[in-house]
Design a protein around this motif. Structure first.
Motif, PDB file in Angstrom:
ATOM      1  N   ALA A  65       0.928  -1.454   0.293  1.00 31.26           N
ATOM      2  CA  ALA A  65       0.157  -0.369  -0.149  1.00 31.26           C
ATOM      3  C   ALA A  65       1.479   1.077  -0.031  1.00 31.26           C
ATOM      4  O   ALA A  65       1.587   1.702   0.523  1.00 31.26           O
ATOM      5  N   VAL A  66       0.638   2.178  -1.134  1.00 29.14           N
ATOM      6  CA  VAL A  66       1.078   3.254  -0.715  1.00 29.14           C
ATOM      7  C   VAL A  66       1.293   4.302   0.236  1.00 29.14           C
ATOM      8  O   VAL A  66       2.252   5.423   0.163  1.00 29.14           O
ATOM      9  N   ASP A  67      -0.327   4.339   0.585  1.00 25.01           N
ATOM     10  CA  ASP A  67       0.032   5.091   2.014  1.00 25.01           C
ATOM     11  C   ASP A  67      -0.156   4.681   3.322  1.00 25.01           C
ATOM     12  O   ASP A  67      -0.347   5.444   4.136  1.00 25.01           O
ATOM     13  N   ALA A  68       0.466   3.373   3.256  1.00 23.70           N
ATOM     14  CA  ALA A  68       0.731   2.469   4.164  1.00 23.70           C
ATOM     15  C   ALA A  68       1.823   3.523   4.896  1.00 23.70           C
ATOM     16  O   ALA A  68       2.831   4.066   4.432  1.00 23.70           O
ATOM     17  N   GLU A  69       1.857   3.005   6.547  1.00 23.60           N
ATOM     18  CA  GLU A  69       2.851   3.992   7.682  1.00 23.60           C
ATOM     19  C   GLU A  69       3.911   3.132   6.937  1.00 23.60           C
ATOM     20  O   GLU A  69       4.435   1.834   6.676  1.00 23.60           O
ATOM     21  N   PRO A  70       4.975   3.226   6.602  1.00 24.49           N
ATOM     22  CA  PRO A  70       5.575   2.616   6.475  1.00 24.49           C
ATOM     23  C   PRO A  70       6.917   1.160   6.820  1.00 24.49           C
ATOM     24  O   PRO A  70       7.628  -0.030   6.456  1.00 24.49           O
ATOM     25  N   ARG A  71       6.525   1.580   8.486  1.00 22.83           N
ATOM     26  CA  ARG A  71       6.756  -0.051   9.169  1.00 22.83           C
ATOM     27  C   ARG A  71       5.600  -0.566   8.778  1.00 22.83           C
ATOM     28  O   ARG A  71       6.075  -2.103   8.337  1.00 22.83           O
ATOM     29  N   GLN A  72       4.354  -0.443   8.419  1.00 25.54           N
ATOM     30  CA  GLN A  72       3.687  -1.273   8.451  1.00 25.54           C
ATOM     31  C   GLN A  72       3.422  -2.100   7.410  1.00 25.54           C
ATOM     32  O   GLN A  72       3.340  -3.248   6.717  1.00 25.54           O
ATOM     33  N   ALA A  73       4.149  -0.776   5.906  1.00 24.01           N
ATOM     34  CA  ALA A  73       4.631  -1.407   4.227  1.00 24.01           C
ATOM     35  C   ALA A  73       5.577  -2.501   4.438  1.00 24.01           C
ATOM     36  O   ALA A  73       5.569  -3.795   3.955  1.00 24.01           O
TER      37      ALA A  73
END
Length: 208
Positions: A65-73
C-alpha cells in the motif's frame, strides 16, 4: 500466442517440478506450439526464469500500500515475499543467483524508499537496506528450500525428532540449544520470520 501465456505456462512447470522441469521441449508440449512461437518472446530458459520471477515479484510489490505507514508497509512487503517464495521456491533461488537483475533491484528500491521514509540517516540507510534485504530473501529462500526437500514428510514428527536429539545434547556445551528444543516442535516458520522483521525494524528505529 502472447508472452504472458508463455510465462504462465513456464510458471506452472516450475511450480510442479522445479527448475529441472522447465525445458523448452516441455514448454512447447504444454502450449501445443512450436519452438518459434516461444523464441519470438523469450531468448532461452534463463530469460524465462527471469521473466517468471519478475512477474511474481511485481505481484508482491503491487500489494504494498502506497499510503501505508512505512513500518507496516515493510512488514507487508516482507511477508508477501515470504509467502510467494514459499509458494514458488524457484523464485528464491533465482533471486539469490542474480542479485543485479530487475526483480531484485525492484525489491531493493522499494525497501530503500520505505526506509528513507523512516528518516534512516546517511550511510545507515544503505546498511539497513542491505541487511533487511539479505534477511528477507535469505530466510524466505531457505524456508522454501527446506519445505520442498521435506515435501510429503510429517513436519510435526520431524521437528519432534530433532527436538528430542537436541534435548539429549551435552548441557554444558549446548545450554541454549537444549532450551530451544522445548520451543522447536510447535514453532511457526512464518511467525518466526515476522518476529525477525520486527527485531530489524526495532533496531532501525534507533538510527533515526
Amino acid at each position: 500466442m502472447s508472452r504472458e501465456v508463455i510465462i504462465r505456462a513456464a510458471t506452472d512447470l516450475l511450480d510442479s517440478g522445479g527448475e529441472s522441469a522447465l525445458t523448452l521441449r516441455a514448454l512447447t508440449t504444454r502450449l501445443k506450439t512450436g519452438y518459434g512461437a516461444v523464441y519470438h518472446h523469450v531468448a532461452d530458459k534463463d530469460d524465462l526464469l527471469a521473466a517468471a520471477t519478475d512477474e511474481v515479484v511485481a505481484r508482491v510489490l503491487a500489494g504494498v500500500a502506497v499510503d501505508a505507514e512505512p513500518r507496516q508497509a515493510l512488514r507487508g512487503l516482507a511477508l508477501g515475499l515470504f509467502d510467494e517464495i514459499d509458494a514458488h521456491p524457484w523464485v528464491g533461488a533465482q533471486l539469490a543467483r542474480h542479485p543485479l537483475e530487475s526483480a531484485t533491484l525492484e525489491i531493493y528500491e522499494c525497501v530503500g524508499r520505505l526506509l528513507d521514509a523512516l528518516a534512516v540517516p546517511g550511510r545507515a540507510l544503505f546498511d539497513a537496506a542491505g541487511a533487511l534485504m539479505n534477511y528477507v530473501l535469505g530466510v524466505a529462500g531457505q524456508n522454501a528450500a527446506q519445505a520442498r526437500s521435506a515435501e510429503g514428510a510429517d513436519r510435526a514428527a520431524f521437528l519432534a525428532a530433532v527436538a528430542g536429539r537436541w534435548a539429549r545434547l551435552d548441557p554444558g556445551r549446548y545450554p541454549f540449544v537444549r532450551k530451544a528444543a522445548a520451543r522447536l516442535p510447535e514453532h511457526d516458520d512464518r511467525e518466526q520470520f515476522l518476529a525477525g522483521i520486527d527485531i530489524f525494524l526495532a533496531g532501525i528505529a534507533t538510527l533515526g
